[in-house]
Design an enzyme around this catalytic site. Structure first.
Site, mmCIF file in Angstrom:
data_model
loop_
_atom_site.group_PDB
_atom_site.id
_atom_site.type_symbol
_atom_site.label_atom_id
_atom_site.label_comp_id
_atom_site.label_asym_id
_atom_site.label_seq_id
_atom_site.Cartn_x
_atom_site.Cartn_y
_atom_site.Cartn_z
ATOM 1 N N ASP A 15 23.666 -43.511 77.391
ATOM 2 C CA ASP A 15 24.244 -44.158 76.220
ATOM 3 C C ASP A 15 23.232 -44.154 75.068
ATOM 4 O O ASP A 15 22.139 -44.701 75.190
ATOM 5 C CB ASP A 15 24.582 -45.600 76.640
ATOM 6 C CG ASP A 15 25.229 -46.408 75.546
ATOM 7 O OD1 ASP A 15 25.332 -45.930 74.392
ATOM 8 O OD2 ASP A 15 25.622 -47.553 75.851
ATOM 9 N N ILE A 16 23.618 -43.566 73.957
ATOM 10 C CA ILE A 16 22.693 -43.444 72.821
ATOM 11 C C ILE A 16 22.337 -44.803 72.213
ATOM 12 O O ILE A 16 21.287 -44.949 71.592
ATOM 13 C CB ILE A 16 23.260 -42.471 71.753
ATOM 14 C CG1 ILE A 16 22.133 -41.922 70.854
ATOM 15 C CG2 ILE A 16 24.356 -43.108 70.912
ATOM 16 C CD1 ILE A 16 22.533 -40.726 70.004
ATOM 17 N N ASN A 29 33.516 -40.537 61.315
ATOM 18 C CA ASN A 29 34.622 -39.830 60.648
ATOM 19 C C ASN A 29 34.479 -40.029 59.143
ATOM 20 O O ASN A 29 33.599 -40.765 58.696
ATOM 21 C CB ASN A 29 35.979 -40.318 61.167
ATOM 22 C CG ASN A 29 36.183 -41.801 60.921
ATOM 23 O OD1 ASN A 29 36.147 -42.265 59.782
ATOM 24 N ND2 ASN A 29 36.363 -42.559 61.986
ATOM 25 N N GLY A 37 34.843 -43.461 70.810
ATOM 26 C CA GLY A 37 33.693 -42.682 71.256
ATOM 27 C C GLY A 37 32.356 -43.299 70.912
ATOM 28 O O GLY A 37 32.176 -44.517 70.967
ATOM 29 N N VAL A 38 31.428 -42.452 70.551
ATOM 30 C CA VAL A 38 30.059 -42.910 70.269
ATOM 31 C C VAL A 38 30.042 -43.800 69.009
ATOM 32 O O VAL A 38 29.261 -44.764 68.922
ATOM 33 C CB VAL A 38 29.104 -41.691 70.181
ATOM 34 C CG1 VAL A 38 29.312 -40.848 68.977
ATOM 35 C CG2 VAL A 38 27.659 -42.132 70.271
ATOM 36 N N ASP A 39 30.923 -43.514 68.082
ATOM 37 C CA ASP A 39 31.036 -44.316 66.857
ATOM 38 C C ASP A 39 31.372 -45.781 67.200
ATOM 39 O O ASP A 39 30.699 -46.726 66.738
ATOM 40 C CB ASP A 39 32.151 -43.690 65.991
ATOM 41 C CG ASP A 39 32.179 -44.190 64.555
ATOM 42 O OD1 ASP A 39 31.245 -44.930 64.166
ATOM 43 O OD2 ASP A 39 33.127 -43.841 63.825
ATOM 44 N N SER A 122 31.085 -33.886 67.633
ATOM 45 C CA SER A 122 32.393 -33.185 67.629
ATOM 46 C C SER A 122 32.960 -32.793 68.990
ATOM 47 O O SER A 122 34.079 -32.288 69.054
ATOM 48 C CB SER A 122 32.368 -31.917 66.750
ATOM 49 O OG SER A 122 32.479 -32.250 65.388
ATOM 50 N N THR A 123 32.202 -33.005 70.084
ATOM 51 C CA THR A 123 32.704 -32.478 71.375
ATOM 52 C C THR A 123 33.533 -33.480 72.180
ATOM 53 O O THR A 123 33.914 -33.199 73.317
ATOM 54 C CB THR A 123 31.549 -31.955 72.259
ATOM 55 O OG1 THR A 123 30.692 -33.046 72.608
ATOM 56 C CG2 THR A 123 30.755 -30.882 71.556
ATOM 57 N N TYR A 126 36.958 -34.948 68.731
ATOM 58 C CA TYR A 126 37.162 -33.803 67.834
ATOM 59 C C TYR A 126 37.247 -32.453 68.560
ATOM 60 O O TYR A 126 37.349 -31.405 67.929
ATOM 61 C CB TYR A 126 36.088 -33.780 66.740
ATOM 62 C CG TYR A 126 36.317 -34.792 65.632
ATOM 63 C CD1 TYR A 126 37.442 -35.611 65.615
ATOM 64 C CD2 TYR A 126 35.402 -34.916 64.576
ATOM 65 C CE1 TYR A 126 37.653 -36.534 64.583
ATOM 66 C CE2 TYR A 126 35.605 -35.829 63.538
ATOM 67 C CZ TYR A 126 36.731 -36.633 63.551
ATOM 68 O OH TYR A 126 36.932 -37.538 62.530
HETATM 69 N N1 AR6 Z 1 26.290 -42.417 73.842
HETATM 70 C C1 AR6 Z 1 26.152 -41.075 73.794
HETATM 71 N N2 AR6 Z 1 27.177 -40.212 73.746
HETATM 72 C C2 AR6 Z 1 28.410 -40.747 73.768
HETATM 73 C C3 AR6 Z 1 28.648 -42.134 73.803
HETATM 74 C C4 AR6 Z 1 27.522 -42.992 73.853
HETATM 75 N N3 AR6 Z 1 27.620 -44.312 73.895
HETATM 76 N N4 AR6 Z 1 29.997 -42.331 73.796
HETATM 77 C C5 AR6 Z 1 30.585 -41.114 73.774
HETATM 78 N N5 AR6 Z 1 29.624 -40.153 73.752
HETATM 79 P P1 AR6 Z 1 33.030 -38.594 70.174
HETATM 80 P P2 AR6 Z 1 33.514 -36.662 68.005
HETATM 81 C C6 AR6 Z 1 29.771 -38.696 73.710
HETATM 82 O O1 AR6 Z 1 34.449 -38.592 70.556
HETATM 83 O O2 AR6 Z 1 34.079 -35.674 68.959
HETATM 84 C C7 AR6 Z 1 35.403 -41.354 66.652
HETATM 85 O O3 AR6 Z 1 36.619 -42.037 66.711
HETATM 86 C C8 AR6 Z 1 31.085 -38.092 74.121
HETATM 87 O O4 AR6 Z 1 31.180 -37.986 75.519
HETATM 88 O O5 AR6 Z 1 32.318 -39.882 70.145
HETATM 89 O O6 AR6 Z 1 32.547 -36.190 66.970
HETATM 90 C C9 AR6 Z 1 34.936 -41.135 65.226
HETATM 91 O O7 AR6 Z 1 35.248 -42.247 64.399
HETATM 92 C C10 AR6 Z 1 31.014 -36.734 73.443
HETATM 93 O O8 AR6 Z 1 30.264 -35.847 74.241
HETATM 94 O O9 AR6 Z 1 32.806 -37.921 68.692
HETATM 95 C C11 AR6 Z 1 35.695 -39.917 64.811
HETATM 96 O O10 AR6 Z 1 37.010 -40.246 64.420
HETATM 97 C C12 AR6 Z 1 30.216 -37.007 72.181
HETATM 98 O O11 AR6 Z 1 29.626 -38.292 72.353
HETATM 99 C C13 AR6 Z 1 35.741 -39.101 66.091
HETATM 100 O O12 AR6 Z 1 35.602 -40.048 67.155
HETATM 101 C C14 AR6 Z 1 31.049 -37.017 70.911
HETATM 102 O O13 AR6 Z 1 32.302 -37.602 71.165
HETATM 103 C C15 AR6 Z 1 34.589 -38.138 66.167
HETATM 104 O O14 AR6 Z 1 34.764 -37.307 67.273
#
Ligand code: AR6
Length: 176
Positions: A15-16, A29, A37-39, A122-123, A126
């Site tokens: 977890d970041i 976004n 997600g991470v956001d 993005s993975t 997105y």
């Molecule tokens: N720590 C590290 N990595 C993580 C964590 C965490 N706590 N949580 C998820 N990931 P995503 P995107 C990974 O969906 O594709 C949001 O709603 C996850 O497994 O977080 O860029 C934004 O507001 C994946 O490998 O971001 C945007 O609308 C990676 O982080 C949209 O999602 C990115 O997944 C952005 O989508």
């Protein structure tokens, strides 16, 4: 741990929001008003201070980056960048993903940050394929170090085993 010129490159699985770096990057976004997600994880763990600053910033175009303080997180700053939504790969996704990494590092440098942690932009939601996205992530940081400046430490933070092994294999091939 890997080394490229004067930059140490590390891999971390988990977890970041638990990572202590001068800056952690958020995969945000265009609104910068939070999401899943991470956001979602960063805003939840960091508290309302981050969202207040994001509201004042008022959004971010895809491929660019903005910075806020990190609230209750162990880091000092959060760099919010917006990766592309992956469609079929022919909507400038590769260029925009590259820009997201590159511009995040530029901002880190402007703020004299010594260590920066990246999630896999993005993975998730997105849906950028991890194999292609990881190539771009690694190439972008190498290009930044070559063309712009060095950063003491860059940490790639991967949330799951599979993504971690993909990065590990690629970094082993490039740096060993
Ligand atoms: N720590 C590290 N990595 C993580 C964590 C965490 N706590 N949580 C998820 N990931 P995503 P995107 C990974 O969906 O594709 C949001 O709603 C996850 O497994 O977080 O860029 C934004 O507001 C994946 O490998 O971001 C945007 O609308 C990676 O982080 C949209 O999602 C990115 O997944 C952005 O989508």
């Amino acid at each position: 741990m890997y080394k490229y010129k004067n930059t140490v490159i590390k891999l971390f699985q988990g977890d970041i929001t638990k990572v202590k770096a001068d800056g952690i990057v958020n995969a945000a976004n265009n609104t910068l008003l939070g999401g899943g997600g991470v956001d979602g994880a960063i805003h939840r763990a960091g508290g309302p201070e981050i969202l207040e600053q994001c509201k004042r910033i008022g959004g971010c175009p895809t491929g660019e980056a903005r910075i806020t303080t990190a609230g209750k997180l162990p880091s000092k700053y959060v760099i919010h960048t917006v990766g592309p939504i992956y469609r079929k790969g022919n909507s400038r996704e590769a260029e925009l993903l590259h820009n997201a990494y590159f511009n995040s590092l530029k901002l880190a440098k402007e703020y004299s940050l010594k260590s920066v942690a990246f999630p896999s932009i993005s993975t998730g939601i997105y849906s950028y394929p991890i194999d292609k996205a990881s190539d771009i992530a690694i190439k972008s940081i190498i290009e930044f170090i070559d063309k712009e400046d060095f950063i003491e430490e860059i940490i790639f933070v991967l949330f799951n085993d599979k993504d971690f092994s993909i990065y590990e294999n690629k970094l082993n091939k490039i740096f060993r």
